[in-house]
Design a protein around this motif. Sequence first.
Motif, PDB file in Angstrom:
ATOM      1  N   LEU A  92      -5.656   7.950 -13.079  1.00 25.68           N
ATOM      2  CA  LEU A  92      -6.079   8.104 -11.688  1.00 25.68           C
ATOM      3  C   LEU A  92      -5.176   9.206 -10.936  1.00 25.68           C
ATOM      4  CD1 LEU A  92      -8.113   6.161  -9.894  1.00 25.68           C
ATOM      5  CD2 LEU A  92      -6.058   4.966  -9.082  1.00 25.68           C
ATOM      6  N   LYS A  93      -6.026  10.113 -10.297  1.00 23.33           N
ATOM      7  CA  LYS A  93      -5.070  11.088  -9.795  1.00 23.33           C
ATOM      8  C   LYS A  93      -5.502  11.204  -8.168  1.00 23.33           C
ATOM      9  CE  LYS A  93      -8.094  15.002  -9.999  1.00 23.33           C
ATOM     10  NZ  LYS A  93      -8.397  16.598 -10.453  1.00 23.33           N
ATOM     11  N   ASP A  94      -4.473  12.068  -7.529  1.00 22.06           N
ATOM     12  CA  ASP A  94      -4.872  12.302  -6.069  1.00 22.06           C
ATOM     13  C   ASP A  94      -4.088  13.621  -5.874  1.00 22.06           C
ATOM     14  OD1 ASP A  94      -1.949  12.103  -5.781  1.00 22.06           O
ATOM     15  OD2 ASP A  94      -2.554  10.408  -4.174  1.00 22.06           O
ATOM     16  N   ALA A  95      -4.000  14.285  -4.531  1.00 19.22           N
ATOM     17  CA  ALA A  95      -3.283  15.363  -4.487  1.00 19.22           C
ATOM     18  C   ALA A  95      -1.798  15.472  -4.843  1.00 19.22           C
ATOM     19  CB  ALA A  95      -3.419  16.107  -3.125  1.00 19.22           C
ATOM     20  N   THR A  96      -1.443  14.440  -5.145  1.00 18.14           N
ATOM     21  CA  THR A  96       0.149  14.412  -5.365  1.00 18.14           C
ATOM     22  C   THR A  96       0.386  14.063  -6.769  1.00 18.14           C
ATOM     23  OG1 THR A  96       0.264  12.039  -5.032  1.00 18.14           O
ATOM     24  CG2 THR A  96       0.526  13.585  -3.105  1.00 18.14           C
ATOM     25  N   GLY A  97      -0.289  13.666  -7.593  1.00 17.64           N
ATOM     26  CA  GLY A  97      -0.112  13.298  -9.073  1.00 17.64           C
ATOM     27  C   GLY A  97      -0.957  12.597  -9.645  1.00 17.64           C
ATOM     28  N   GLN A  98      -0.610  11.845 -10.712  1.00 17.58           N
ATOM     29  CA  GLN A  98      -1.676  11.012 -11.475  1.00 17.58           C
ATOM     30  C   GLN A  98      -0.743   9.986 -12.039  1.00 17.58           C
ATOM     31  OE1 GLN A  98      -3.923  13.286 -14.364  1.00 17.58           O
ATOM     32  NE2 GLN A  98      -1.984  13.751 -15.493  1.00 17.58           N
ATOM     33  N   ILE A  99      -1.563   8.945 -12.482  1.00 16.24           N
ATOM     34  CA  ILE A  99      -0.890   7.641 -12.829  1.00 16.24           C
ATOM     35  C   ILE A  99      -2.025   6.979 -13.719  1.00 16.24           C
ATOM     36  CG2 ILE A  99      -1.482   6.099 -10.800  1.00 16.24           C
ATOM     37  CD1 ILE A  99       1.674   5.359 -11.905  1.00 16.24           C
ATOM     38  N   ASP A 100      -1.228   6.499 -15.001  1.00 13.14           N
ATOM     39  CA  ASP A 100      -2.393   5.547 -15.638  1.00 13.14           C
ATOM     40  C   ASP A 100      -2.526   4.064 -15.132  1.00 13.14           C
ATOM     41  OD1 ASP A 100      -2.877   7.508 -17.526  1.00 13.14           O
ATOM     42  OD2 ASP A 100      -1.865   6.660 -18.931  1.00 13.14           O
ATOM     43  N   CYS A 101      -3.601   3.518 -15.459  1.00 17.65           N
ATOM     44  CA  CYS A 101      -3.838   2.143 -14.889  1.00 17.65           C
ATOM     45  C   CYS A 101      -4.506   1.384 -16.230  1.00 17.65           C
ATOM     46  CB  CYS A 101      -5.194   2.151 -14.144  1.00 17.65           C
ATOM     47  SG  CYS A 101      -4.712   2.888 -12.332  1.00 17.65           S
ATOM     48  N   ALA A 102      -3.977   0.322 -16.438  1.00 22.17           N
ATOM     49  CA  ALA A 102      -4.543  -0.646 -17.598  1.00 22.17           C
ATOM     50  C   ALA A 102      -5.011  -1.866 -17.206  1.00 22.17           C
ATOM     51  CB  ALA A 102      -3.077  -0.676 -18.552  1.00 22.17           C
TER      52      ALA A 102
ATOM     53  N   GLN B  16       0.750  -1.127  -0.002  1.00 20.61           N
ATOM     54  CA  GLN B  16      -0.005  -0.010  -0.062  1.00 20.61           C
ATOM     55  C   GLN B  16       1.007   1.178   0.029  1.00 20.61           C
ATOM     56  OE1 GLN B  16      -3.771  -0.209   1.487  1.00 20.61           O
ATOM     57  NE2 GLN B  16      -3.796   1.579   0.314  1.00 20.61           N
ATOM     58  N   VAL B  17       0.569   2.267  -0.840  1.00 24.92           N
ATOM     59  CA  VAL B  17       1.282   3.394  -0.695  1.00 24.92           C
ATOM     60  C   VAL B  17       0.476   4.713  -0.248  1.00 24.92           C
ATOM     61  CG1 VAL B  17       3.177   2.910  -2.535  1.00 24.92           C
ATOM     62  CG2 VAL B  17       0.954   4.091  -3.305  1.00 24.92           C
ATOM     63  N   ALA B  18       0.816   5.469   0.380  1.00 31.07           N
ATOM     64  CA  ALA B  18       0.190   6.658   0.813  1.00 31.07           C
ATOM     65  C   ALA B  18      -0.324   7.611  -0.110  1.00 31.07           C
ATOM     66  CB  ALA B  18       0.812   7.403   1.761  1.00 31.07           C
ATOM     67  N   SER B  19       0.470   7.848  -1.183  1.00 30.40           N
ATOM     68  CA  SER B  19      -0.228   8.581  -2.331  1.00 30.40           C
ATOM     69  C   SER B  19       0.598   8.260  -3.527  1.00 30.40           C
ATOM     70  CB  SER B  19       0.238   9.847  -1.874  1.00 30.40           C
ATOM     71  OG  SER B  19       1.558   9.991  -1.934  1.00 30.40           O
ATOM     72  N   ILE B  20      -0.198   8.824  -4.680  1.00 32.51           N
ATOM     73  CA  ILE B  20       0.334   8.603  -5.970  1.00 32.51           C
ATOM     74  C   ILE B  20       1.970   8.690  -6.201  1.00 32.51           C
ATOM     75  CG2 ILE B  20       0.007   9.220  -8.465  1.00 32.51           C
ATOM     76  CD1 ILE B  20      -2.846   9.054  -8.064  1.00 32.51           C
ATOM     77  N   LYS B  21       2.376   9.843  -5.658  1.00 30.30           N
ATOM     78  CA  LYS B  21       3.796  10.019  -5.933  1.00 30.30           C
ATOM     79  C   LYS B  21       4.752   9.006  -5.317  1.00 30.30           C
ATOM     80  CE  LYS B  21       4.874  12.977  -1.907  1.00 30.30           C
ATOM     81  NZ  LYS B  21       4.341  12.058  -0.765  1.00 30.30           N
ATOM     82  N   ASP B  22       4.336   8.187  -4.611  1.00 29.90           N
ATOM     83  CA  ASP B  22       5.080   7.206  -3.958  1.00 29.90           C
ATOM     84  C   ASP B  22       5.140   5.885  -4.665  1.00 29.90           C
ATOM     85  OD1 ASP B  22       5.408   8.757  -1.568  1.00 29.90           O
ATOM     86  OD2 ASP B  22       3.480   8.172  -0.671  1.00 29.90           O
ATOM     87  N   ILE B  23       4.427   5.829  -6.009  1.00 29.88           N
ATOM     88  CA  ILE B  23       4.640   4.759  -6.849  1.00 29.88           C
ATOM     89  C   ILE B  23       5.747   4.663  -7.617  1.00 29.88           C
ATOM     90  CG2 ILE B  23       3.349   3.620  -8.678  1.00 29.88           C
ATOM     91  CD1 ILE B  23       0.805   4.741  -7.980  1.00 29.88           C
ATOM     92  N   ARG B  24       6.400   3.385  -7.416  1.00 32.54           N
ATOM     93  CA  ARG B  24       7.863   3.328  -8.008  1.00 32.54           C
ATOM     94  C   ARG B  24       7.653   2.061  -8.952  1.00 32.54           C
ATOM     95  NH1 ARG B  24      11.664   1.926  -3.366  1.00 32.54           N
ATOM     96  NH2 ARG B  24       9.602   1.577  -2.305  1.00 32.54           N
ATOM     97  N   ALA B  25       8.393   2.081  -9.967  1.00 33.89           N
ATOM     98  CA  ALA B  25       8.433   1.097 -11.195  1.00 33.89           C
ATOM     99  C   ALA B  25       8.926  -0.231 -10.577  1.00 33.89           C
ATOM    100  CB  ALA B  25       9.270   1.358 -12.183  1.00 33.89           C
ATOM    101  N   TYR B  26       8.096  -1.141 -11.003  1.00 33.25           N
ATOM    102  CA  TYR B  26       8.750  -2.769 -10.508  1.00 33.25           C
ATOM    103  C   TYR B  26       7.911  -2.945  -9.041  1.00 33.25           C
ATOM    104  CZ  TYR B  26      11.626  -2.206 -14.468  1.00 33.25           C
ATOM    105  OH  TYR B  26      12.073  -2.096 -15.612  1.00 33.25           O
ATOM    106  N   HIS B  27       7.314  -1.880  -8.262  1.00 32.69           N
ATOM    107  CA  HIS B  27       6.974  -2.369  -6.820  1.00 32.69           C
ATOM    108  C   HIS B  27       5.311  -2.247  -7.131  1.00 32.69           C
ATOM    109  CE1 HIS B  27      10.898  -0.773  -6.151  1.00 32.69           C
ATOM    110  NE2 HIS B  27      10.716  -1.168  -5.118  1.00 32.69           N
ATOM    111  N   PRO B  28       4.976  -3.487  -6.915  1.00 35.22           N
ATOM    112  CA  PRO B  28       3.292  -3.780  -7.064  1.00 35.22           C
ATOM    113  C   PRO B  28       2.689  -3.177  -5.991  1.00 35.22           C
ATOM    114  CG  PRO B  28       4.511  -5.870  -7.103  1.00 35.22           C
ATOM    115  CD  PRO B  28       5.527  -5.002  -6.922  1.00 35.22           C
ATOM    116  N   VAL B  29       1.429  -2.560  -6.347  1.00 35.31           N
ATOM    117  CA  VAL B  29       1.111  -1.477  -5.488  1.00 35.31           C
ATOM    118  C   VAL B  29      -0.377  -1.564  -5.108  1.00 35.31           C
ATOM    119  CG1 VAL B  29       0.323   0.344  -7.331  1.00 35.31           C
ATOM    120  CG2 VAL B  29       1.400   1.055  -5.156  1.00 35.31           C
ATOM    121  N   ILE B  30      -0.743  -1.132  -3.981  1.00 30.92           N
ATOM    122  CA  ILE B  30      -2.332  -0.701  -3.985  1.00 30.92           C
ATOM    123  C   ILE B  30      -2.469   0.983  -3.691  1.00 30.92           C
ATOM    124  CG2 ILE B  30      -4.451  -1.020  -2.271  1.00 30.92           C
ATOM    125  CD1 ILE B  30      -2.904  -3.705  -1.276  1.00 30.92           C
ATOM    126  N   VAL B  31      -3.153   1.378  -4.533  1.00 33.86           N
ATOM    127  CA  VAL B  31      -3.037   3.052  -4.389  1.00 33.86           C
ATOM    128  C   VAL B  31      -4.597   3.415  -4.592  1.00 33.86           C
ATOM    129  CG1 VAL B  31      -2.704   3.242  -6.881  1.00 33.86           C
ATOM    130  CG2 VAL B  31      -2.115   5.198  -5.274  1.00 33.86           C
TER     131      VAL B  31
END
Length: 458
Positions: free
Chosen positions: A295-305, A260-275
């Motif tokens: 998907l976005k939150d206050a810290t950024g956005q990320i694509d989900c496929a 689990q990551v606290a926010s989208i900015k904490d997502i890192r490549a190759y690290h499976p995530v719950i966001v």
Amino acid sequence: MITLHIGMDDTDSPRAGCTTYVASLLVERLHALGVSFIDYPNLVRLNPNVPWKTRGNGALCLRIRCSETQVEEIRDIAVETVESNSDLSHAGTEPGLVLLPGREIPIELTTFAKKAIQGVVKMKEAMGLITRYKADAVTFKTGRGVIGALAAIGETLTKDHTFELIAYRIPANYGSKRLVDVDSVFEMNENTKPLTFNNIDPERRRILISPHGPDPILYGVRGKTATIVKQGHQMIRCLEPIERWTVFRTNQGTDAHLGQVASIKDIRAYHPVIVKGVVSKPPRIIPRRHIVFTLKDATGQIDCAAYEPTGELRKKASELIVGDIIEASGGVRPALPTRPMTVNLEKFKLTDLQRRFAFQNPLCPSCGKRMKSMGTEKGFRCGGCGFRSREVKKHMIEIKRGVEPGLYITAPRSQRHLAKPLSRYGMENGRKHGRMVSDWFWVMNDPKVTPSQGSARF
Ligand SMILES: [Zn+2]
């Protein structure tokens, strides 16, 4: 007497072998020495999203009690077993074997294991720990497998875990079609679910317990307890001999890889995530019928496929609209020149559903038919009775959404080993797993195998 943990990894290649099989062979050889097993063989699936993973990315650990004087011989046997059953001529196969004495697993190894399951670890870290804790590491070629071997030792499966009974083919049958009676697997599934899981693909009426490659596995029955996977195994009919079977305790089906990551900015490549985030760009179809949304939150956005083979998950993802709040889970692919960093959805939980509205032309006050617009600001005309009006207005209606709040998961056929299937929710195994001491967790030349009666379907 001492406790010895024996970890191993990376013995297989796409064309041959399986580290679970090497572990099964070693169980037989250690049993012959008279050692006792303090746990089922542990099958620890590591982060499936690292680019250099082995096929199923599964590492193994045997935990035994033996006398101190046996350690040398056990080491020799383990080395010989790994060496002669690894596909060493394959370029990517880099076996590693680690032996660690001591009852307690150092906390640092547990942390290392968690990192190997959820993230990325380096050879240097593994070698540092091996030195610090005076473990005995045996490397073949570059020996990258010591990373997984050490992680398997460190992951003692004290939280949620499952069991898998893996039945192995005789070598003469490697590469040929597996003669497992499909109907018997469906019957087994009916009789053991939900205590067993991912036996079948209900949509395509296929079995999921057998792989398709040249590896030694005939089938694997996954479930909540050692007893149920053995019972499931006994219900399966097959027309080819089983060389042996072994019950493994494992982190499969537990979502252990997701962090689990606290926010989208904490997502890192190759690290499976719950966001968690809010849908900010609607789903769009990309080539090969995959679906992407943002998907976005206050810290950024990320694509989900959501990819085509994920079935229902993709269908539900395509129903999302801007404003929906979801918790997305999946592996993370790095950014490429052609696309940004992307979460490959394995599941998502839709927590807040945005209401969707549309404007509709008014009904004719005279005859009740739906009226037609005569153009901007020009009012409406009824095609039935000819009534015209500038007074009537469009009205807003709520459109029913094609998705409800809830949890959506990839179809069983595209679930990774670690993914927790829907049927396991509420069925988690706790800390206690009952120490295993009996010998029935593995068998050679299983006498239960008899040809199917009547019309077998393969
Ligand atoms: Zn009318």
